[in-house]
Design a protein around this motif. Structure first.
Motif, PDB file in Angstrom:
ATOM      1  N   ALA A  30      25.441  19.505  14.325  1.00  0.00           N
ATOM      2  CA  ALA A  30      25.818  20.336  13.528  1.00  0.00           C
ATOM      3  C   ALA A  30      27.297  21.343  13.812  1.00  0.00           C
ATOM      4  N   LEU A  31      27.043  21.670  15.129  1.00  0.00           N
ATOM      5  CA  LEU A  31      28.181  22.393  15.508  1.00  0.00           C
ATOM      6  C   LEU A  31      29.560  21.609  15.816  1.00  0.00           C
ATOM      7  N   GLN A  32      29.545  20.065  16.034  1.00  0.00           N
ATOM      8  CA  GLN A  32      30.606  19.563  16.177  1.00  0.00           C
ATOM      9  C   GLN A  32      31.097  19.310  14.762  1.00  0.00           C
ATOM     10  N   VAL A  33      30.436  19.202  13.666  1.00  0.00           N
ATOM     11  CA  VAL A  33      30.838  18.818  12.439  1.00  0.00           C
ATOM     12  C   VAL A  33      31.693  20.206  12.049  1.00  0.00           C
ATOM     13  N   ALA A  34      30.921  21.474  12.399  1.00  0.00           N
ATOM     14  CA  ALA A  34      31.819  22.549  12.382  1.00  0.00           C
ATOM     15  C   ALA A  34      32.931  22.865  12.915  1.00  0.00           C
ATOM     16  N   LEU A  35      33.111  22.422  14.062  1.00  0.00           N
ATOM     17  CA  LEU A  35      34.119  22.551  14.912  1.00  0.00           C
ATOM     18  C   LEU A  35      35.282  21.712  14.380  1.00  0.00           C
ATOM     19  N   LEU A  36      34.992  20.462  13.989  1.00  0.00           N
ATOM     20  CA  LEU A  36      35.873  19.468  13.339  1.00  0.00           C
ATOM     21  C   LEU A  36      36.733  19.959  12.228  1.00  0.00           C
ATOM     22  N   LEU A  37      35.766  20.744  11.359  1.00  0.00           N
ATOM     23  CA  LEU A  37      36.240  21.326  10.285  1.00  0.00           C
ATOM     24  C   LEU A  37      37.364  22.574  10.460  1.00  0.00           C
ATOM     25  N   SER A  38      36.869  23.457  11.450  1.00  0.00           N
ATOM     26  CA  SER A  38      37.604  24.784  11.789  1.00  0.00           C
ATOM     27  C   SER A  38      38.961  24.065  12.496  1.00  0.00           C
ATOM     28  N   VAL A  77      29.881  16.682  32.164  1.00  0.00           N
ATOM     29  CA  VAL A  77      30.562  17.787  32.767  1.00  0.00           C
ATOM     30  C   VAL A  77      31.948  17.781  32.340  1.00  0.00           C
ATOM     31  N   ALA A  78      32.743  16.648  32.024  1.00  0.00           N
ATOM     32  CA  ALA A  78      34.249  16.632  31.535  1.00  0.00           C
ATOM     33  C   ALA A  78      34.129  17.371  30.208  1.00  0.00           C
ATOM     34  N   TYR A  79      33.151  17.343  29.124  1.00  0.00           N
ATOM     35  CA  TYR A  79      33.085  17.824  28.036  1.00  0.00           C
ATOM     36  C   TYR A  79      32.971  19.356  28.060  1.00  0.00           C
ATOM     37  N   ILE A  80      31.881  19.753  29.057  1.00  0.00           N
ATOM     38  CA  ILE A  80      32.030  21.283  29.196  1.00  0.00           C
ATOM     39  C   ILE A  80      33.399  21.922  29.846  1.00  0.00           C
ATOM     40  N   VAL A  81      34.019  21.305  30.719  1.00  0.00           N
ATOM     41  CA  VAL A  81      35.269  21.799  31.235  1.00  0.00           C
ATOM     42  C   VAL A  81      36.042  21.636  30.286  1.00  0.00           C
ATOM     43  N   LEU A  82      36.393  20.539  29.370  1.00  0.00           N
ATOM     44  CA  LEU A  82      37.529  20.382  28.299  1.00  0.00           C
ATOM     45  C   LEU A  82      37.162  21.312  27.199  1.00  0.00           C
ATOM     46  N   TYR A  83      36.226  21.700  27.023  1.00  0.00           N
ATOM     47  CA  TYR A  83      35.949  22.659  25.866  1.00  0.00           C
ATOM     48  C   TYR A  83      36.357  24.196  26.203  1.00  0.00           C
ATOM     49  N   VAL A  84      35.832  24.265  27.511  1.00  0.00           N
ATOM     50  CA  VAL A  84      36.207  25.971  28.036  1.00  0.00           C
ATOM     51  C   VAL A  84      37.766  25.891  27.982  1.00  0.00           C
ATOM     52  N   VAL A  85      38.272  24.816  28.585  1.00  0.00           N
ATOM     53  CA  VAL A  85      39.807  24.818  29.006  1.00  0.00           C
ATOM     54  C   VAL A  85      40.526  24.881  27.276  1.00  0.00           C
ATOM     55  N   ILE A  98      37.288  29.261  18.952  1.00  0.00           N
ATOM     56  CA  ILE A  98      36.876  29.551  20.134  1.00  0.00           C
ATOM     57  C   ILE A  98      35.475  29.618  20.283  1.00  0.00           C
ATOM     58  N   VAL A  99      34.826  30.021  19.267  1.00  0.00           N
ATOM     59  CA  VAL A  99      33.443  30.351  19.582  1.00  0.00           C
ATOM     60  C   VAL A  99      32.433  29.136  19.377  1.00  0.00           C
ATOM     61  N   LEU A 100      33.079  28.301  18.489  1.00  0.00           N
ATOM     62  CA  LEU A 100      32.246  26.853  18.350  1.00  0.00           C
ATOM     63  C   LEU A 100      32.546  26.233  19.611  1.00  0.00           C
ATOM     64  N   LEU A 101      33.593  26.462  20.168  1.00  0.00           N
ATOM     65  CA  LEU A 101      33.964  25.561  21.445  1.00  0.00           C
ATOM     66  C   LEU A 101      33.207  26.176  22.648  1.00  0.00           C
TER      67      LEU A 101
END
Length: 155
Positions: A125-133, A56-64, A27-30
């Motif tokens: 770096a955030l995306q790599v951490a998000l992928l692993l998490s 804009v789509a990525y922002i909305v998708l990540y929050v959802v 959740i925090v990484l998203l």
């Protein structure tokens, strides 16, 4: 009392500390990723060529998706991992381009080009951490249900 009133459904994997931590980290990484994409989008809005709807789509998708994960939805985790890979690629391509714009002759964005390049590198770096998490959370099997009979109250 009906039989279905005596059955309680439990999710034992959701009570584990590791599952709760994985959910919190995802959740925090998203939300952090959505914030970084928002900052880069707003900071470079006038100089960005054509990826505005995608950002804009990525922002909305990540929050959802953060809301879905907060509700223990395990099904979105593979999609989160896939989108994290794509966004990491975009960030890795965009970072050097922002650093190259930090020269004379280019239109200055609202935020300095060097800062936007650094934010794109942080986004990778955030995306790599998000992928692993997300993959760790998926392996924890949050969806496992166990039926337990409710004991009758003593009379």
């Amino acid at each position: 009392m009906a039989d279905e009133d005596r059955v309680v459904i439990e999710h034992p994997n959701r009570r584990k500390a590791s599952s709760q931590l994985a959910r919190l980290v995802v959740i925090v990484l998203l939300l952090a990723s959505a914030a970084v994409v928002l900052i880069v989008s707003l900071g470079g809005w006038d100089t960005i060529e054509g990826a505005k709807p995608l950002q804009v789509a990525y922002i909305v998708l990540y929050v959802v998706f953060a809301l879905f994960v907060a509700r223990w939805s395990r099904g979105v985790l593979p999609m989160i991992a896939a989108l994290a890979v794509i966004l990491a690629i975009f960030g890795a391509v965009a970072a050097p381009a922002w650093f190259d714009r930090a020269k004379d002759g280019f239109t200055d964005p609202a935020i300095a080009s060097d800062v936007l390049g650094l934010l794109c590198a942080v986004l990778v770096a955030l995306q790599v951490a998000l992928l692993l998490s997300a993959l760790i959370g998926f392996r924890q099997r949050w969806n496992v249900e166990v039926e337990r009979r409710r004991e009758a109250a003593p009379a």
